[in-house]
Design an enzyme around this catalytic site. Sequence first.
Site, PDB file in Angstrom:
ATOM      1  CG  HIS A   1      -8.216   6.860   4.992  1.00 12.46           C
ATOM      2  ND1 HIS A   1      -9.248   6.224   4.340  1.00 12.46           N
ATOM      3  CD2 HIS A   1      -8.137   8.098   4.435  1.00 12.46           C
ATOM      4  CE1 HIS A   1      -9.770   7.029   3.434  1.00 12.46           C
ATOM      5  NE2 HIS A   1      -9.121   8.176   3.461  1.00 12.46           N
TER       6      HIS A   1
HETATM    7  O1  RIB Z   1      -5.256   6.632   1.258  1.00 10.60           O
HETATM    8  C1  RIB Z   1      -5.241   7.053   2.598  1.00 10.60           C
HETATM    9  C2  RIB Z   1      -3.860   7.078   3.125  1.00 10.60           C
HETATM   10  O2  RIB Z   1      -3.074   8.002   2.405  1.00 10.60           O
HETATM   11  C3  RIB Z   1      -3.781   7.546   4.590  1.00 10.60           C
HETATM   12  O3  RIB Z   1      -2.702   6.903   5.219  1.00 10.60           O
HETATM   13  C4  RIB Z   1      -3.499   8.996   4.478  1.00 10.60           C
HETATM   14  O4  RIB Z   1      -2.800   9.524   5.604  1.00 10.60           O
HETATM   15  C5  RIB Z   1      -2.616   9.026   3.274  1.00 10.60           C
HETATM   16  O5  RIB Z   1      -1.303   8.712   3.703  1.00 10.60           O
END
Ligand code: RIB
Length: 314
Positions: free
Chosen positions: A241
């Site tokens: 992500h």
């Molecule tokens: O949903 C994904 C996010 O949530 C990313 O930033 C991961 O590191 C968590 O913080």
Amino acid sequence: MTRPRMIVDCDPGQDDAIALVLAAEHADLVAITTVGGNAPLTDVTANALLTCQLFDIDVEVHAGAARPLVAAPRHAPEIHGVSGFEGPSLPEPERTVASHQGVSFLIETIRAEEGLWLVPIGPLTNIALALRQAPDIANRIAGISFMGGSATVGNHGPVSEFNILVDPEAASVVLASGVPMRMAGLDLTHQFVVDDELEADIRRLNDAEPNQGAVVLADLMANYLTFVGRIRGGERKGGLHDPCAVLAVTHPEVIEFTDRHVDVELNGSLTRGMTVVDQRGDGVGAEPNVAHGHTLDAGAARALVLDAIRRRGS
Ligand code: RIB
Ligand code: CA
């Protein structure tokens, strides 16, 4: 092309760590601020310091908010482990936090330098507090490139993504700020697939020449895939992500954006924390406030991440 100057606000987590390496390699990383999210603030701050140590990232780390604006704190031990960095054996910490005033640091730094990018990849609490305490900074920020939300499915609930769900009130403040924004939501980040093959490719970087950082990231990723596999009935596959929010600034050519109006649900019993991305098209609905990233060149993104880990690890 000049390297964008940015502050990354994070809650490491393995994907945050990779995002920091990418930012250090391809941007002028001015500083790092941390926010309670994947794990409690003390843990994510320690993890950010360790990432800097492992990848020779010579910037200050300032701890920010430990808890959301309104909601009770929530973390993601089921995904990142209790510490946020579960899996690898980690080196003894050699670095210390520069301050516990991350929000004040953001305000002072933005007032001192116009044109910085803010890249929040955890809950938006620090960014919201800075904008609330110092509305004058909004016009001085080049843009906010955030990992959060989704135009489709959620991950912590049917329609809510973790970073936004942890602090929807903060997301509401940021989305209403008027600052130019780029959004890397789950509909984009799930195109950057994390699987055993990527973990093996990262681990292999240590074969060519010593790269302890690569081994630590590979162990973090293996642990993440085990956790995700438990939730997904054995499927060891997830999204990488946070690096997408960095790439949206350093390599925008690997992402296709469309200007959309985006807001966040605060009150729905089923939909609290949902980002509502208005995709009805030109001239319909409210004025766009976000460049919504919707299509990723995953091959290019993957190559950039592996190259950054190879170059910076040692
Ligand atoms: O949903 C994904 C996010 O949530 C990313 O930033 C991961 O590191 C968590 O913080
Ligand atoms: Ca994160």
